[in-house]
Design a protein around this motif. Structure first.
Motif, mmCIF file in Angstrom:
data_model
loop_
_atom_site.group_PDB
_atom_site.id
_atom_site.type_symbol
_atom_site.label_atom_id
_atom_site.label_comp_id
_atom_site.label_asym_id
_atom_site.label_seq_id
_atom_site.Cartn_x
_atom_site.Cartn_y
_atom_site.Cartn_z
ATOM 1 N N PHE A 207 0.828 -1.204 0.000
ATOM 2 C CA PHE A 207 0.000 0.000 0.000
ATOM 3 C C PHE A 207 0.864 1.256 0.000
ATOM 4 O O PHE A 207 0.598 2.214 -0.729
ATOM 5 N N VAL A 208 1.891 1.244 0.839
ATOM 6 C CA VAL A 208 2.803 2.397 0.869
ATOM 7 C C VAL A 208 3.430 2.586 -0.509
ATOM 8 O O VAL A 208 3.526 3.705 -1.027
ATOM 9 N N ARG A 209 3.847 1.482 -1.109
ATOM 10 C CA ARG A 209 4.434 1.519 -2.448
ATOM 11 C C ARG A 209 3.475 2.143 -3.449
ATOM 12 O O ARG A 209 3.848 3.031 -4.226
ATOM 13 N N ASP A 210 2.216 1.687 -3.444
ATOM 14 C CA ASP A 210 1.261 2.180 -4.431
ATOM 15 C C ASP A 210 0.835 3.623 -4.167
ATOM 16 O O ASP A 210 0.523 4.370 -5.099
ATOM 17 N N MET A 211 0.794 4.008 -2.901
ATOM 18 C CA MET A 211 0.516 5.412 -2.598
ATOM 19 C C MET A 211 1.605 6.311 -3.167
ATOM 20 O O MET A 211 1.327 7.374 -3.744
ATOM 21 N N LEU A 212 2.863 5.876 -3.032
ATOM 22 C CA LEU A 212 3.971 6.635 -3.615
ATOM 23 C C LEU A 212 3.914 6.590 -5.140
ATOM 24 O O LEU A 212 4.157 7.604 -5.809
ATOM 25 N N LEU A 213 3.586 5.421 -5.703
ATOM 26 C CA LEU A 213 3.477 5.299 -7.157
ATOM 27 C C LEU A 213 2.442 6.265 -7.718
ATOM 28 O O LEU A 213 2.658 6.928 -8.739
ATOM 29 N N ALA A 214 1.283 6.326 -7.054
ATOM 30 C CA ALA A 214 0.213 7.197 -7.523
ATOM 31 C C ALA A 214 0.661 8.650 -7.530
ATOM 32 O O ALA A 214 0.368 9.404 -8.470
ATOM 33 N N ARG A 215 1.387 9.039 -6.510
ATOM 34 C CA ARG A 215 1.807 10.440 -6.401
ATOM 35 C C ARG A 215 2.974 10.778 -7.325
ATOM 36 O O ARG A 215 3.055 11.885 -7.841
ATOM 37 N N VAL A 216 3.878 9.810 -7.538
ATOM 38 C CA VAL A 216 5.082 10.085 -8.333
ATOM 39 C C VAL A 216 4.828 9.902 -9.831
ATOM 40 O O VAL A 216 5.228 10.750 -10.643
ATOM 41 N N LEU A 217 4.157 8.791 -10.216
ATOM 42 C CA LEU A 217 3.963 8.499 -11.637
ATOM 43 C C LEU A 217 2.571 8.848 -12.137
ATOM 44 O O LEU A 217 2.379 9.095 -13.329
ATOM 45 N N GLY A 218 1.549 8.833 -11.242
ATOM 46 C CA GLY A 218 0.187 9.154 -11.646
ATOM 47 C C GLY A 218 -0.434 8.074 -12.513
ATOM 48 O O GLY A 218 0.057 6.955 -12.614
ATOM 49 N N ALA A 219 -1.572 8.422 -13.149
ATOM 50 C CA ALA A 219 -2.279 7.501 -14.044
ATOM 51 C C ALA A 219 -1.997 7.904 -15.489
ATOM 52 O O ALA A 219 -1.999 9.083 -15.825
ATOM 53 N N GLY A 220 -1.781 6.919 -16.368
ATOM 54 C CA GLY A 220 -1.475 7.205 -17.765
ATOM 55 C C GLY A 220 0.000 7.520 -17.951
ATOM 56 O O GLY A 220 0.765 7.644 -16.993
ATOM 57 N N GLY A 221 0.437 7.654 -19.202
ATOM 58 C CA GLY A 221 1.821 8.004 -19.503
ATOM 59 C C GLY A 221 2.815 7.020 -18.930
ATOM 60 O O GLY A 221 2.699 5.805 -19.104
ATOM 61 N N VAL A 222 3.815 7.534 -18.197
ATOM 62 C CA VAL A 222 4.851 6.696 -17.606
ATOM 63 C C VAL A 222 4.237 5.726 -16.590
ATOM 64 O O VAL A 222 4.700 4.589 -16.454
ATOM 65 N N GLY A 223 3.174 6.164 -15.898
ATOM 66 C CA GLY A 223 2.506 5.292 -14.931
ATOM 67 C C GLY A 223 1.957 4.040 -15.601
ATOM 68 O O GLY A 223 2.142 2.917 -15.103
#
Length: 523
Positions: A22-38
């Motif tokens: 969960f911590v990983r995905d919370m950081l992923l959402a904030r750093v990479l977002g949805a779409g594009g590189v995410g």
């Protein structure tokens, strides 16, 4: 050791891993977002992971454990089991090297099969996805070898080390994301973060392999490298693995199909499904994987010694425990999915509308949560008897229904339809698995257990109704500051937990006799 204690050990450590996730995905959402590189990262990460879950954790473990346990049955002498494991290891290493090499060469074609329009139409983004997938793909080889050691430890009833290993993956990914946050907010910083994540995946695979190898040796199971040979045992394992890919890996095969349909959806669909699945995977991993891992060695031993009454009792207890824990989790997440996604993911590059879309996907995914867990509980009954053919047919039937529903629902509901189709397909698989077990007189639910399951469903439904009315009161806090989010979700969890616990006692679902039965030592 009792079923409840085994599940508690595996599930508790899996929960720690999922919380790190969960911590990983919370950081992923904030750093990479949805779409594009995410989206490119989610595609690159899924490729080795789907192969890992399908072949290593699914087919290989399900086929290896019964054969290994048969060589252990009724004796303290592990020499025959050790020779079998050494033969499998010797054969597995060159197979993984060849397969990995071919996959690295073919990666642009493999990624092209599953890339959505946003990735496919951007050459630089597509090249990044291919690069990240190539860097991360050795993870499959490391984890396939690690699965061998995990299966050995589980067969020796030493579940903790294997259950703790995935924590290393999440720690490595979190370290990569924290490093990426220092690089800035631009597109180039996101691309660099994606490459760091891919490196972290492969490093984590090596660390997990070393971790499990160490604990296998610590448990007194030391293996030597042999010259690869197709021995009788290796041949028997190979015969079992091919149909086991379908029987134990239906969920992962469905994910392959999902990738094809995801390629037809708008930008962000990969991320919405991945983030929603993280919530779905929390109870699935804690309960489903724990139960399936715990009962397979014990079932294999009971059946090898012709103690069919003990096998039926173990199967019945596992189903009841699965429903006791997963039905309320599924109902709660179905009702409050959007509250969780708003609280966990909103912020940085991940918008409130992204969180709401992810919440809708989560609600559709958890419709099938109890079914996915029951599949993991029922399939070991077949593999413990070395029956890998029957799950093939049930899996294929479920897949055909899943694909048909994808064509029907995805054009109308988008990624939500994709998640819902998978859930319905999983329930169809459960129905077929159970009916064929009953028809072969291998297992039938007693009226007592069926009645208890009905009361579990009633308690969960009443809890869900209470959460439906309670959820709007916290709407202003789900996307607030950190303390507001934590408090709002904690209140929801507490309300649901207390109501379900009280109803379970009132309806007679939880009592001393049940706990004593689940605590009984098994094999």
């Amino acid at each position: 050791m009792s079923l409840l204690k085994n599940v508690g050990t595996i599930g508790g450590l899996t929960m720690v891993s999922r919380l790190f996730g969960f911590v990983r995905d919370m950081l992923l959402a904030r750093v990479l977002g949805a779409g594009g590189v995410g989206d490119a990262w989610q595609l690159a990460f899924q490729l080795p992971n789907i192969f890992r879950r399908l072949f290593a954790e699914g087919a290989f473990a399900s086929a290896f454990v019964p054969l290994f346990n048969r060589r252990m049955a009724g004796t303290d002498d592990l020499s025959e089991a050790r020779r079998f494991a050494e033969d499998v290891l010797a054969f597995l290493i060159p197979v993984l090297i060849v397969f990995g090499g071919l996959a690295l060469i073919a990666m642009p074609w493999i990624a092209g099969l599953f890339a959505n329009e946003g990735i496919e139409n951007d050459p630089e983004l597509f090249d990044l996805a291919v690069l990240m997938a190539r860097i991360a793909f050795p993870y499959l080889a490391f984890m396939s070898l690690a699965t061998l050691f995990a299966a050995i430890l589980n067969s020796l009833s030493r579940f903790a080390a294997a259950a703790a290993a995935p924590i290393l993956l999440n720690i490595c990914l979190i370290a990569a994301l924290v490093t990426g946050m220092t690089l800035g907010d631009g597109v180039e910083a996101r691309r660099a973060t994606g490459e760091l994540l891919a490196i972290a995946v492969t490093v984590s695979g090596l660390l997990q392999l070393v971790w499990l190898w160490f604990w296998a040796r610590r448990s007194g199971f030391r293996m030597n490298l042999r010259r690869p040979r197709v021995t009788k045992g290796v041949k028997e394992l190979g015969i079992l693995i091919l149909p086991a890919v379908f029987g134990a890996g239906v969920y992962q095969i469905s994910r392959f199909i999902d990738l094809f349909f995801l390629a037809t959806l708008p930008d962000g669909a990969y991320t919405f499904l991945a983030m929603g699945d993280r919530l779905n995977q929390l109870p699935l991993g804690i309960i489903g994987i724990a139960l399936g891992t715990a009962i397979l060695p014990a079932l294999s031993r009971h059946i090898a010694s012709d103690d069919h009454d003990a096998a039926r009792r173990l199967q019945s207890n596992a189903i009841e425990l699965a429903m006791l824990l997963t039905v309320p989790a599924a109902v709660a997440l179905f009702v409050t999915g959007s509250a969780f996604t708003r609280a966990f993911y909103t912020g940085g590059a991940f918008t409130l509308s992204d969180a709401m879309a992810t919440g809708a996907v989560t609600s559709a995914l958890v419709v099938g949560l109890p079914a996915y867990v029951l599949i993991k509980v029922l399939v070991p009954n077949y593999f413990a008897r070395k029956d890998t053919r029957t799950p093939v047919f049930t899996a294929l039937a479920a897949l055909m229904l899943n694909v048909a529903l994808n064509f029907l629902l995805v054009p109308r509901l988008g990624v939500v339809g994709l998640a819902l189709a998978g859930s319905v397909g999983a329930w169809a698989n459960v129905a077929l698995l159970y009916l064929l077990l009953a028809r072969g007189d291998r297992f039938r639910l007693t009226l007592r257990v069926a009645g208890r399951i009905a009361r579990i469903v009633l308690a969960a439904a009443l809890m869900g109704a209470a959460l439906w009315y309670a959820m709007p009161y916290g709407a202003a806090y789900y996307a607030g500051n950190a303390l507001e989010r934590i408090a709002a979700i904690a209140v929801l969890v507490a309300v649901g937990g207390v109501i379900y616990f009280v109803l379970a006692i009132v309806l007679g679902v939880l009592d001393r006799a049940t706990l004593n039965r689940l605590m009984r030592r098994e094999g």
